[in-house]
Design a protein around this motif. Structure first.
Motif, PDB file in Angstrom:
ATOM      1  N   THR A  51      28.152  56.842   0.420  1.00  0.00           N
ATOM      2  CA  THR A  51      28.413  57.987   1.128  1.00  0.00           C
ATOM      3  C   THR A  51      29.612  57.971   2.062  1.00  0.00           C
ATOM      4  OG1 THR A  51      26.004  58.568   1.073  1.00  0.00           O
ATOM      5  CG2 THR A  51      27.216  59.408   2.874  1.00  0.00           C
ATOM      6  N   ALA A  52      29.699  56.774   2.499  1.00  0.00           N
ATOM      7  CA  ALA A  52      30.793  56.454   3.522  1.00  0.00           C
ATOM      8  C   ALA A  52      32.135  56.605   2.817  1.00  0.00           C
ATOM      9  CB  ALA A  52      30.621  54.922   3.930  1.00  0.00           C
ATOM     10  N   ALA A  53      32.141  56.121   1.327  1.00  0.00           N
ATOM     11  CA  ALA A  53      33.540  56.166   0.627  1.00  0.00           C
ATOM     12  C   ALA A  53      33.632  57.713   0.446  1.00  0.00           C
ATOM     13  CB  ALA A  53      33.359  55.570  -0.596  1.00  0.00           C
ATOM     14  N   VAL A  54      32.658  58.550   0.120  1.00  0.00           N
ATOM     15  CA  VAL A  54      32.766  60.045  -0.160  1.00  0.00           C
ATOM     16  C   VAL A  54      33.338  60.672   1.174  1.00  0.00           C
ATOM     17  CG1 VAL A  54      31.503  62.139  -0.542  1.00  0.00           C
ATOM     18  CG2 VAL A  54      31.321  60.120  -2.008  1.00  0.00           C
ATOM     19  N   LEU A  55      32.803  60.363   2.304  1.00  0.00           N
ATOM     20  CA  LEU A  55      33.203  60.814   3.593  1.00  0.00           C
ATOM     21  C   LEU A  55      34.830  60.499   3.771  1.00  0.00           C
ATOM     22  CD1 LEU A  55      30.259  60.127   5.851  1.00  0.00           C
ATOM     23  CD2 LEU A  55      30.997  62.324   4.948  1.00  0.00           C
ATOM     24  N   ARG A  56      35.133  59.380   3.553  1.00  0.00           N
ATOM     25  CA  ARG A  56      36.535  58.854   3.650  1.00  0.00           C
ATOM     26  C   ARG A  56      37.291  59.562   3.094  1.00  0.00           C
ATOM     27  NH1 ARG A  56      38.958  53.829   4.148  1.00  0.00           N
ATOM     28  NH2 ARG A  56      40.326  54.430   2.332  1.00  0.00           N
ATOM     29  N   LEU A  57      36.985  59.950   1.520  1.00  0.00           N
ATOM     30  CA  LEU A  57      37.989  60.510   0.767  1.00  0.00           C
ATOM     31  C   LEU A  57      37.839  62.010   1.081  1.00  0.00           C
ATOM     32  CD1 LEU A  57      37.195  58.671  -2.434  1.00  0.00           C
ATOM     33  CD2 LEU A  57      39.296  58.565  -1.380  1.00  0.00           C
ATOM     34  N   PHE A  58      36.918  62.610   1.730  1.00  0.00           N
ATOM     35  CA  PHE A  58      36.771  63.959   1.875  1.00  0.00           C
ATOM     36  C   PHE A  58      37.559  64.244   3.074  1.00  0.00           C
ATOM     37  CE2 PHE A  58      33.665  67.369   0.486  1.00  0.00           C
ATOM     38  CZ  PHE A  58      34.174  68.308   1.438  1.00  0.00           C
ATOM     39  N   PRO A 103      36.253  68.110   9.842  1.00  0.00           N
ATOM     40  CA  PRO A 103      37.330  67.474  10.114  1.00  0.00           C
ATOM     41  C   PRO A 103      38.734  68.181  10.598  1.00  0.00           C
ATOM     42  CG  PRO A 103      36.886  67.391   7.658  1.00  0.00           C
ATOM     43  CD  PRO A 103      35.778  68.107   8.420  1.00  0.00           C
ATOM     44  N   GLU A 104      38.581  69.138  10.132  1.00  0.00           N
ATOM     45  CA  GLU A 104      39.922  70.053  10.473  1.00  0.00           C
ATOM     46  C   GLU A 104      39.683  70.858  11.905  1.00  0.00           C
ATOM     47  OE1 GLU A 104      42.490  74.033   8.836  1.00  0.00           O
ATOM     48  OE2 GLU A 104      40.669  73.413   8.117  1.00  0.00           O
ATOM     49  N   HIS A 105      38.744  71.242  12.323  1.00  0.00           N
ATOM     50  CA  HIS A 105      38.411  71.796  13.803  1.00  0.00           C
ATOM     51  C   HIS A 105      37.877  70.933  14.621  1.00  0.00           C
ATOM     52  CE1 HIS A 105      39.322  75.480  11.566  1.00  0.00           C
ATOM     53  NE2 HIS A 105      38.397  75.462  10.920  1.00  0.00           N
ATOM     54  N   ASN A 106      37.192  69.885  14.160  1.00  0.00           N
ATOM     55  CA  ASN A 106      36.671  69.023  15.126  1.00  0.00           C
ATOM     56  C   ASN A 106      37.058  67.458  14.710  1.00  0.00           C
ATOM     57  OD1 ASN A 106      34.456  71.466  14.974  1.00  0.00           O
ATOM     58  ND2 ASN A 106      34.915  70.898  17.062  1.00  0.00           N
ATOM     59  N   TRP A 110      34.517  64.193  13.879  1.00  0.00           N
ATOM     60  CA  TRP A 110      34.446  63.944  12.572  1.00  0.00           C
ATOM     61  C   TRP A 110      34.860  62.349  12.576  1.00  0.00           C
ATOM     62  CZ3 TRP A 110      33.313  64.593   7.517  1.00  0.00           C
ATOM     63  CH2 TRP A 110      33.966  63.822   6.662  1.00  0.00           C
ATOM     64  N   ASP A 111      35.727  61.896  13.242  1.00  0.00           N
ATOM     65  CA  ASP A 111      36.114  60.531  13.337  1.00  0.00           C
ATOM     66  C   ASP A 111      34.732  59.820  13.671  1.00  0.00           C
ATOM     67  OD1 ASP A 111      38.862  60.952  12.523  1.00  0.00           O
ATOM     68  OD2 ASP A 111      39.442  60.717  14.642  1.00  0.00           O
ATOM     69  N   ALA A 115      33.046  56.812  11.771  1.00  0.00           N
ATOM     70  CA  ALA A 115      32.874  55.695  11.942  1.00  0.00           C
ATOM     71  C   ALA A 115      31.272  55.208  11.951  1.00  0.00           C
ATOM     72  CB  ALA A 115      33.356  55.621  13.352  1.00  0.00           C
ATOM     73  N   ALA A 116      30.583  56.159  12.172  1.00  0.00           N
ATOM     74  CA  ALA A 116      28.942  55.721  12.346  1.00  0.00           C
ATOM     75  C   ALA A 116      28.491  55.228  10.945  1.00  0.00           C
ATOM     76  CB  ALA A 116      28.026  56.934  12.835  1.00  0.00           C
ATOM     77  N   ALA A 117      28.975  56.360   9.782  1.00  0.00           N
ATOM     78  CA  ALA A 117      28.716  56.119   8.457  1.00  0.00           C
ATOM     79  C   ALA A 117      29.227  54.729   7.957  1.00  0.00           C
ATOM     80  CB  ALA A 117      29.479  57.168   7.423  1.00  0.00           C
ATOM     81  N   MET A 118      30.631  54.431   8.370  1.00  0.00           N
ATOM     82  CA  MET A 118      31.069  53.141   7.933  1.00  0.00           C
ATOM     83  C   MET A 118      30.258  51.760   8.506  1.00  0.00           C
ATOM     84  SD  MET A 118      33.723  53.690   5.965  1.00  0.00           S
ATOM     85  CE  MET A 118      35.106  54.391   5.647  1.00  0.00           C
ATOM     86  N   SER A 119      29.617  52.089   9.808  1.00  0.00           N
ATOM     87  CA  SER A 119      28.936  51.104  10.321  1.00  0.00           C
ATOM     88  C   SER A 119      27.790  50.595   9.688  1.00  0.00           C
ATOM     89  CB  SER A 119      28.810  51.400  11.830  1.00  0.00           C
ATOM     90  OG  SER A 119      27.675  52.326  12.013  1.00  0.00           O
ATOM     91  N   ASN A 120      27.112  51.557   8.751  1.00  0.00           N
ATOM     92  CA  ASN A 120      26.136  51.426   8.117  1.00  0.00           C
ATOM     93  C   ASN A 120      26.287  51.092   6.457  1.00  0.00           C
ATOM     94  OD1 ASN A 120      24.224  52.163  10.249  1.00  0.00           O
ATOM     95  ND2 ASN A 120      24.643  54.266   9.940  1.00  0.00           N
ATOM     96  N   ALA A 121      27.321  50.993   6.369  1.00  0.00           N
ATOM     97  CA  ALA A 121      27.777  50.647   4.981  1.00  0.00           C
ATOM     98  C   ALA A 121      28.607  49.274   4.930  1.00  0.00           C
ATOM     99  CB  ALA A 121      28.644  51.776   4.421  1.00  0.00           C
ATOM    100  N   SER A 122      28.558  48.763   3.486  1.00  0.00           N
ATOM    101  CA  SER A 122      29.339  47.965   3.034  1.00  0.00           C
ATOM    102  C   SER A 122      30.880  48.271   2.908  1.00  0.00           C
ATOM    103  CB  SER A 122      28.852  47.169   1.732  1.00  0.00           C
ATOM    104  OG  SER A 122      27.608  46.953   1.755  1.00  0.00           O
TER     105      SER A 122
END
Length: 369
Positions: A51-58, A103-106, A110-111, A115-122
């Motif tokens: 999920t974190a990887a998808v969010l990054r690429l999104f 990510p475009e308007h806010n 979004w960051d 960041a929260a998603a990344m903190s829960n991921a490897s």
């Protein structure tokens, strides 16, 4: 369960926007996302990391799209779909219904969300690095659906549509005048998301027609032509090019002429420019007489007879910039035409002694001709 709920939200949102049945909307979403099976060769990671990887690429996809690079935007989504296609659908649905920051308007929200998603991921880098080695599918096959999937509003007002199309006011107004963008189709003089998506799908064509130069004044236009052709171009040249129809006028601004930006951008005829520089050069009365090698009184008879007329009125040194001009100016091309006239013997005109009557006094007055 979470993925299924997100999918249903996306389908219901599409139903609300398009009026499709649940089955039609579900089928359209399935075709839109076109989820491939997760490659068994992909690194084996937990769902939080996927999920974190998808969010990054999104987020990368949104950045590319905002920069006008729709190919890269699609490529990032393709890599995300290789990692977890259903997560891509869920993220888009979450943004659409406001559960995930746009990510475009806010961007700040979004960051924080990322960041929260990344903190829960490897570490997501090995997974993203693997995806980048693959050939990404074209996640959004239809151009209109591709654009529609990236839009996050149901309708767009005059300011919002400029942001969505990444256009300036003058570009939008020119596109509207050229009927490249339709009029509002939603209540309150707004554009529906689909109408905006249809423009986005052919935005390259629209922008190519609109061009990159607005309608501008003679000074700015002269600067552009001077740089383009490496010649010295004065503002009068634009009036000469307008007279010949090569760069037409496009209205006025605060009393000054504007020139068609599209014509300026497309103009490539150096021979015509050189001719305009020569023929369009402006001369006041004394300069015109000197150019023709005649006396000022001779020139006045040509004006009286209607054989010469000013094409522009210049300012005296004492007039403010926006005042009405008081100095008659004559184009060199008109002076040359008189010099080539077969009915006047210019050698005899020039031979008249100073203080003697001009031979051109015999020319009939323009009002009596």
């Amino acid at each position: 369960m979470v993925k299924d709920a997100a999918r249903k939200r996306v389908i219901r949102e599409r139903m609300r926007r398009t009026g499709e049945s649940y089955t039609e909307a579900a089928r359209a979403i399935a075709q839109l996302v076109a989820p491939p099976a997760v490659d068994p060769a992909a690194p084996d990671v937990d769902q939080a990391t996927r999920t974190a990887a998808v969010l990054r690429l999104f987020g990368d996809s949104f950045d590319a799209f905002a920069a006008g690079d729709r190919e890269d935007a699609d490529r990032y989504l393709g890599w995300a779909a290789l990692i977890d296609p259903f997560c891509v659908s869920g993220v888009h649905g979450g943004i659409m219904i406001g559960q995930i920051p746009n990510p475009e308007h806010n961007p700040d929200d979004w960051d924080d969300y990322l960041a929260a998603a990344m903190s829960n991921a490897s570490d997501v880098e090995p997974l993203i690095a693997w995806a980048r080695t693959q050939s990404p599918p074209s996640v959004l096959k239809d151009p209109v659906e591709s654009a529609l999937a990236r839009l996050t509003r149901d309708d767009y007002g005059p300011v919002q549509i400029l942001e969505a199309l990444t256009m300036t006011v003058w570009q939008f107004e020119r596109a509207r005048r050229a009927e490249l963008i339709p009029g509002p189709d939603a209540p309150g003089d707004r554009w529906s998301a689909r109408a905006v998506a249809e423009v986005l799908a052919r935005l390259d064509t629209v922008m190519a027609e609109v061009g990159s130069i607005p309608d501008i004044g003679a000074h700015r236009a002269a600067d552009i032509l001077a740089e383009k052709f490496a010649l010295e171009v004065e503002p009068y040249v634009l009036h000469e090019l307008a007279r010949t129809g090569l760069i037409p006028k496009a209205g006025t601004y605060k009393g000054s002429d504007l020139f068609d930006g599209r014509a300026i951008e497309k103009f490539t005829d150096q021979a015509a420019l050189t001719s305009a520089i020569k023929d369009g050069r402006l001369h006041n009365r004394d300069q015109a007489a000197a150019y023709m090698q005649i006396r000022r009184s001779d020139l006045d008879h040509l004006i009286r007879a209607g054989r010469l007329a000013p094409v522009f009125w210049g300012l005296t040194p004492y007039q403010p910039r926006r005042a009405a001009g008081m100095v008659p100016m004559f184009r060199a091309g008109d002076l040359d035409a008189q010099l080539a006239a077969a009915d006047i013997n210019w050698d005899e005109v020039r031979a008249v002694a100073p203080g003697r009557p001009s031979l051109l006094a015999a020319l009939p007055d323009a009002k009596k001709a």
